[in-house]
Scaffold this motif. Structure first.
Motif, PDB file in Angstrom:
ATOM      1  N   VAL A   1      -4.525  11.333   4.410  1.00  0.00           N
ATOM      2  CA  VAL A   1      -4.525   9.882   5.520  1.00  0.00           C
ATOM      3  C   VAL A   1      -5.145  10.568   6.873  1.00  0.00           C
TER       4      VAL A   1
ATOM      5  N   GLN B   1       2.132   5.832   5.439  1.00  0.00           N
ATOM      6  CA  GLN B   1       1.866   6.524   4.304  1.00  0.00           C
ATOM      7  C   GLN B   1       1.573   7.848   5.022  1.00  0.00           C
TER       8      GLN B   1
ATOM      9  N   ASN C   1       0.751  -1.722   0.107  1.00  0.00           N
ATOM     10  CA  ASN C   1       0.302  -0.297  -0.104  1.00  0.00           C
ATOM     11  C   ASN C   1       0.686   1.123  -0.242  1.00  0.00           C
ATOM     12  N   ARG C   2       2.066   1.252  -0.464  1.00  0.00           N
ATOM     13  CA  ARG C   2       2.838   2.425   0.043  1.00  0.00           C
ATOM     14  C   ARG C   2       2.526   2.837  -0.891  1.00  0.00           C
TER      15      ARG C   2
END
Length: 874
Positions: A869, A763, A555-556
């Motif tokens: 985020v 993230q 998920n980077r």
């Protein structure tokens, strides 16, 4: 029945008429053989807020008090004068089972007039109605009987019926009776074999019977056939005949505790009633021109239903003895008068409420004497409020007109953009409309079609063309329910350089009747074909640290969250971009062809290790859809159970995930392990792993939950994350309800925003780093733009008398020698002023508008990414 219990209430011209039987005053020694029918006219006093008696009257009937009874009362039309008068039906028992009935009219002078009388060998008990004439109608032994003042003879209608639901006047038909009877089926329908439920529905029907014309009216003019069996009472609000066709508007209450509104024979609205056994419905037109429907129940409860767009229950009352509708306060509109049961008071109108569910509200027991001045002040304030509301309404209308003009402008801009996009896809040159076509006038002389200015240096315009690189591996489509899913499989060679991917669907045919660009929601999905099977047993758990690292790697490069509730994944190997749109609007074209465009940002690495994004648009191909393909199941999803797995193509899995909403829940148990969840997935939910993606399970359980995709990940034996891909919230609640039944009471289930906390923290760090690098890159670009200016200044300095010597290299002796002569002092002053101007100029750098716009856009985009985020972490 005791005489004191025989009270009947009737509203007439804003008055309340109370009818009651009482013993006549008799002479001593003479047997009491006379009964008086007494009437009291009560009016509402707006000063005292109480009912006062206006007048009274009486009518003597010869007979035993135990054999007299008031059957019913109503307001009917006297056919001789056309005046509406109160009408009372009384019963008088005689010997040999003969029952005598009297119909009385009450005049304004409180004088009773006997309209007619008739005798029967049975008692009237079922569906007794009074209507114009005056006339009496009743049902006995499934037959309809009636008598009027003009005939004075009991007549029988040639119909069989089981109940009467309404009597009244209908234009051009006169008195009409609505009733329920056994359905008259045709020979083919009678011979057909019906199921038990179908026979119960179609065995009864509603019909109309015009009494004066002695003809039948079709029940479908009032409501569909299937409602006839459950209707218990009807209130016809409006009826008229247009082009020899009866048009009606009515409400009906059913045995299912519902109120249904019918317009021209079709149901237009339904409302669930709050109590059981409704038996009567009335209509009232209030001061705000709203129509209220008042429903009475056998338990003594009453509710009011208002029709404002939809039917809604607005008020409820209990222990109601009687409810009347009239203009009791003389305001010109109707109100409700609710009379409540009150055993503590002997007064008939001691406990009441007058209301229209709006500005009018009076209730017994309130002290209004001290509120007269306040009421006058409230009335004045009300007038001021109305004036203010009128001003606001005018301002609102002006704002609406301006908004409509603005929306018209937006519509023209969108249409022009769609045409430009279509020309772009098909390779045509788009021609902008002239100012004359747009209705615009130039402010100064200008060329009609000036040549386009050259683009700024270092800036490229995205074009829609077939890229030389092969970005798209395949294009596919699936039909899932009422949705069309279009997917594009991305090539693995360029997956690391793409972000913010989305699809556009453009109609291929003439789009004059519809927008050429189809509205859809996009989703980016990553499915790992080589993932291991779902860890249903806690003994095969991957270490938490390693699992965290793998999750972060997957998920980077998450770049975008889609607001439609579909969770996207970062673009990587095995990644697909899907677009979901509604299928039903496309079927209006019968055959549809759409062009599919892929939009994305491509990242390019530079020497300073900073990434610069470039927008690209790629034509992926065209799709075709027709009704024949949908009927044959050509594009349907096929996921079947086979040897413990759910088999199906990767496209089928992606289509199911695209139309589903993702929900993640953290399950934590402090007392025991989470082994029951694995048993629940394989047992109660009947899940099997997807063969193409074994970390996800497909639910085969019959019912609404069929087709739900689940994923269960254990962090440790006491904590795990359950992810569900559901079609709607109803399916989600069913799954959670089933899960809670197998979990211990000590387990805690918490909804997660999206992703794990560790992954979101990583993230956030990446997003903040990108924000910092973007700000630094913008700062250096500004400095670079002013480098040419500084180079010119340096050349000017080199030509000065000071030569290339800097301030630090100048000695104190040199400065002192300069200050000894007048020319040296002047040179020193010029040098000092030049240094001051250079310092001020370096502190106030300027930039071009294009550079400032680009810098602002990049900074805002980076900040938005980090803010998203942070929101998900909160």
């Amino acid at each position: 029945m005791l005489l004191s219990e025989q009270e009947q209430f009737l509203s007439y011209n804003g008055e309340v008429l109370i009818f009651q039987l009482s013993h006549s005053k008799h002479v001593e020694g003479v047997a009491d053989k006379t009964v008086d029918l007494c009437v009291r006219r009560m009016t509402f006093n707006r000063d005292t807020k109480l009912f006062v008696q206006k007048s009274s009257g009486a009518f003597s009937v010869h007979g035993s008090p135990l054999k007299m009874e008031i059957i019913c009362c109503s307001c009917t039309t006297d056919s001789r004068t056309g005046i509406i008068l109160p009408c009372i039906l009384m019963k008088k028992r005689k010997r040999n089972n003969v029952v005598k009935y009297l119909l009385l009219l009450l005049h304004s002078s409180n004088q009773f007039e006997q309209s007619f009388q008739f005798k029967l060998d049975y008692e009237l008990k079922e569906d007794i109605k009074l209507f114009g004439g005056p006339s009496v109608l009743w049902r006995h032994a499934s037959k309809l009987f009636y008598i009027s003042a003009s005939t004075c003879t009991v007549l029988s209608a040639p119909i069989q019926l089981s109940s009467v639901v309404w009597t009244g006047e209908i234009e051009e038909e006169g008195p009409v009776v609505l009733g329920i009877r056994t359905a008259c089926l045709t020979e083919s329908e009678a011979e057909a074999e019906f199921s038990t439920s179908d026979r119960a529905i179609w065995s009864s029907e509603l019909f109309g019977y015009a009494v004066r014309a002695q003809k039948m009216l079709p029940g479908t003019c009032f409501m569909p056939h299937a409602y006839g069996r459950v209707v218990s009472s009807v209130c016809v609000c409006k009826s008229e005949t247009l082009r020899k066709q009866l048009r009606t508007s009515l409400v009906a209450i059913t045995q299912k505790n519902q109120l249904i509104w019918f317009q021209d024979g079709l149901p237009r609205g339904v409302c669930e009633l709050p109590y059981e056994d409704p038996y009567s419905v009335k209509a009232a037109v209030t001061s705000s021109s709203d129509v209220l429907f008042i429903v009475s129940f056998a338990s003594g409860n009453v509710c009011a239903v208002q029709r404002r767009g939809s039917l809604q229950v607005t008020s409820k009352w209990q222990d109601v003895k009687c409810v009347l509708v009239d203009d009791f306060i003389g305001s010109g509109s109707e109100q409700l008068l609710l009379l409540f049961r009150d055993d503590s008071s002997a007064e008939v109108l001691s406990t009441f409420t007058i209301t229209d569910l709006g500005a009018v509200s009076y209730a017994s027991g309130n002290n209004y004497k001290h509120n007269v001045a306040a009421a006058e002040g409230l009335q004045e304030n009300g007038l001021l409020t109305v004036q203010a509301l009128q001003t606001r309404l005018q301002a609102g209308c002006t704002a609406v007109r301006e908004l409509q003009q603005h929306l018209g402008l937006i519509k023209r801009v969108i249409l022009q953009s769609c045409k430009a996009l279509k020309d772009l896809v098909e390779g045509r040159t788009h021609v902008l409309p002239t100012a004359k076509e747009e209705g615009l006038a130039p402010l100064w002389d200008e060329v009609e079609n000036p040549p386009p200015p050259p683009p700024p240096l270092g800036q490229e315009t995205p074009v829609a063309q077939q890229a030389p690189e092969r970005l798209v591996e395949s294009l596919w489509q699936r039909v899932v329910g009422d949705s069309l899913v279009v997917g594009v499989q991305l090539a693995a060679a360029f997956h690391l350089s793409l972000s913010d991917a989305s699809l556009s669907l453009v109609l291929d045919q003439d789009s004059s009747l519809a927008a050429p660009v189809i509205k859809c929601r996009n989703k980016v999905t990553k499915l790992d074909r080589a993932s291991s099977a779902l860890p249903l047993s806690p003994c095969h758990i991957e270490p938490p640290a390693k699992k965290m690292k793998l999750d972060l790697c997957g998920n980077r490069d998450l770049k975008k969250e889609f607001p439609q509730g579909c969770s996207g994944a970062g673009l990587g190997a095995g990644r697909a971009v899907t677009a979901v749109t509604s299928l039903s609007p496309l079927l209006a074209f019968h055959r549809v062809r759409c062009a599919v465009l892929l939009h994305a940002k491509r990242q390019a690495l530079h020497r300073d290790s900073l990434q610069e994004s470039k927008e690209i648009s790629v034509f992926c191909g065209k799709i075709a859809l027709s009704l024949e393909d949908i009927s044959s199941g050509k594009h349907s999803v096929k996921l079947l159970r086979d040897n413990g797995y759910c088999t199906g193509s990767m496209e089928d899995i992606l289509a199911v995930l695209a139309v589903s909403a993702r929900f993640s829940f953290q399950v934590v148990s402090a007392a025991c392990t989470l082994t029951p969840i694995a048993s629940w997935l394989l047992g109660d939910m009947e899940c099997t792993p997807l063969k193409e993606c074994t970390d996800k399970l497909f639910c085969h359980k019959a019912g609404n939950v069929y087709g739900t995709v689940l994923s269960w990940t254990l962090k440790n034996p006491l904590e795990g994350v359950l992810t569900l891909f559901c079609r709607n919230l109803t399916v989600l609640f069913q799954c959670l309800h089933s899960l809670r039944r197998v979990l211990p009471a000590s387990c805690d289930v918490k909804l997660l925003r999206s992703g794990s906390k560790d992954a979101l923290t990583e993230q956030l760090a990446l997003a903040l780093e990108k924000e910092m690098l973007t700000s630094r890159s913008s700062f250096f670009s500004v400095l670079a733009s002013g480098s040419s200016f500084f180079s010119k200044e340096s050349k000017a300095e080199s030509s000065s008398p000071w030569g290339a010597e800097s301030d630090e290299e100048m000695s104190a002796a040199a400065v002192a020698s300069l200050l000894e002569s007048k020319e040296g002092v002047e040179q020193f002053r010029k040098k000092l002023q030049s240094e001051r101007d250079k310092s001020e100029l370096s502190m106030a750098q300027t930039m071009t508008a294009a550079l400032y716009q680009e810098m602002t856009w990049k900074t805002a985009e980076a900040q938005l990414s980090s803010d998203m985020v942070v929101w998900r972490l909160s």
